[in-house]
Scaffold this active site. Sequence first.
Site, PDB file in Angstrom:
ATOM      1  N   ALA A 164       0.638  -1.127   0.473  1.00  0.00           N
ATOM      2  CA  ALA A 164       0.157  -0.176   0.176  1.00  0.00           C
ATOM      3  C   ALA A 164       1.230   1.111  -0.361  1.00  0.00           C
ATOM      4  O   ALA A 164       2.192   1.052  -0.432  1.00  0.00           O
ATOM      5  CB  ALA A 164      -1.279  -0.211   1.346  1.00  0.00           C
ATOM      6  N   ASN A 165       0.290   2.557   0.030  1.00  0.00           N
ATOM      7  CA  ASN A 165       1.266   3.479   0.402  1.00  0.00           C
ATOM      8  C   ASN A 165       0.158   4.550   1.414  1.00  0.00           C
ATOM      9  O   ASN A 165      -0.695   4.562   1.707  1.00  0.00           O
ATOM     10  CB  ASN A 165       1.312   4.169  -0.551  1.00  0.00           C
ATOM     11  CG  ASN A 165       0.168   4.624  -1.530  1.00  0.00           C
ATOM     12  OD1 ASN A 165      -0.521   5.504  -1.133  1.00  0.00           O
ATOM     13  ND2 ASN A 165      -0.321   3.854  -3.485  1.00  0.00           N
ATOM     14  N   ARG A 166       0.582   5.131   2.050  1.00  0.00           N
ATOM     15  CA  ARG A 166       0.248   6.251   2.815  1.00  0.00           C
ATOM     16  C   ARG A 166      -0.994   7.316   1.961  1.00  0.00           C
ATOM     17  O   ARG A 166      -1.194   8.114   3.161  1.00  0.00           O
ATOM     18  CB  ARG A 166       1.824   7.372   2.849  1.00  0.00           C
ATOM     19  CG  ARG A 166       2.460   6.478   3.957  1.00  0.00           C
ATOM     20  CD  ARG A 166       3.468   7.336   4.890  1.00  0.00           C
ATOM     21  NE  ARG A 166       4.376   6.783   5.681  1.00  0.00           N
ATOM     22  CZ  ARG A 166       4.715   5.534   6.194  1.00  0.00           C
ATOM     23  NH1 ARG A 166       3.165   6.334   7.154  1.00  0.00           N
ATOM     24  NH2 ARG A 166       5.817   5.467   6.780  1.00  0.00           N
ATOM     25  N   ALA A 193      -2.891   8.303  -5.492  1.00  0.00           N
ATOM     26  CA  ALA A 193      -1.494   7.318  -5.521  1.00  0.00           C
ATOM     27  C   ALA A 193      -1.174   5.823  -5.961  1.00  0.00           C
ATOM     28  O   ALA A 193      -1.551   5.454  -5.540  1.00  0.00           O
ATOM     29  CB  ALA A 193      -0.788   7.604  -4.151  1.00  0.00           C
TER      30      ALA A 193
END
Length: 218
Positions: free
Chosen positions: A33-35, A99
């Site tokens: 995942a990402n932030r 994102a």
Amino acid sequence: SIDVADAGLLAGKHVLVTAGPTHEPIDPVRVIANRSSGKQGFAIAAAAAQAGARVTLIAGPVALPTPGGVCRIDVETARQMADAVEAALPADAAILVAAVADWKVEAATSKLKKSDGPPQLRFAPNPDILAILGAHPERPTLLIGFAAETDDLVANAGSKLRSKQADWIVANDVSGDVMGSHRNHVHLVAADGAEDWGPMDKTEVAARLIDRIARKLG
Ligand code: CTP
Ligand code: CA
């Protein structure tokens, strides 16, 4: 002043927004995942709906309520997001805030076991949704990307503008504490130059951007 909300300046327009992260599975229970919190994209979708647009919001996994008047499609992976975006065309404006994971993993079909030791993950490229729309036969009239950068903000955003054939890139300075925050510091980068909008609330970035879009679409 910036108040397109009551004026209905986007009435009759279809605005497509992507928001949040994507999740790329490693195995049936694990993801990369990402932030991204999704806050900026959701604020833009909300502002577009307030301006009277028909809004399609294609959201990765986020913990946010759906803004009023917005048609939300939830997806998990970049591939699913790309498919949902293409299925939602045509659009007058597309604002790709998500994102998107740059790579997917060749996922295992069974759960990886710790006792087998650290996995050797094999990555493969994901579709670049902004670049796909830039070259699409049904290209949105106004195509806007976001670019989170820690260095050389405007130069990097300008390269992305050209390579992906976008009209504007909202260059997002993430060298500070912006991820997950309600504040953002962006530069609006176009082919003919860049504007520093300074630090402001993500809702204010959304209102300004929707105002610009409404004026551009006429
Ligand atoms: N984007 C996209 N699909 C991808 C990757 C990015 O649509 N697979 C879009 C993002 O939603 C954003 C813009 O492209 O609007 C810029 O994303 P960014 O990650 O900054 O650009 P990349 O080209 O992936 O470059 P890098 O991550 O190496 O900085
Ligand atoms: Ca990227």
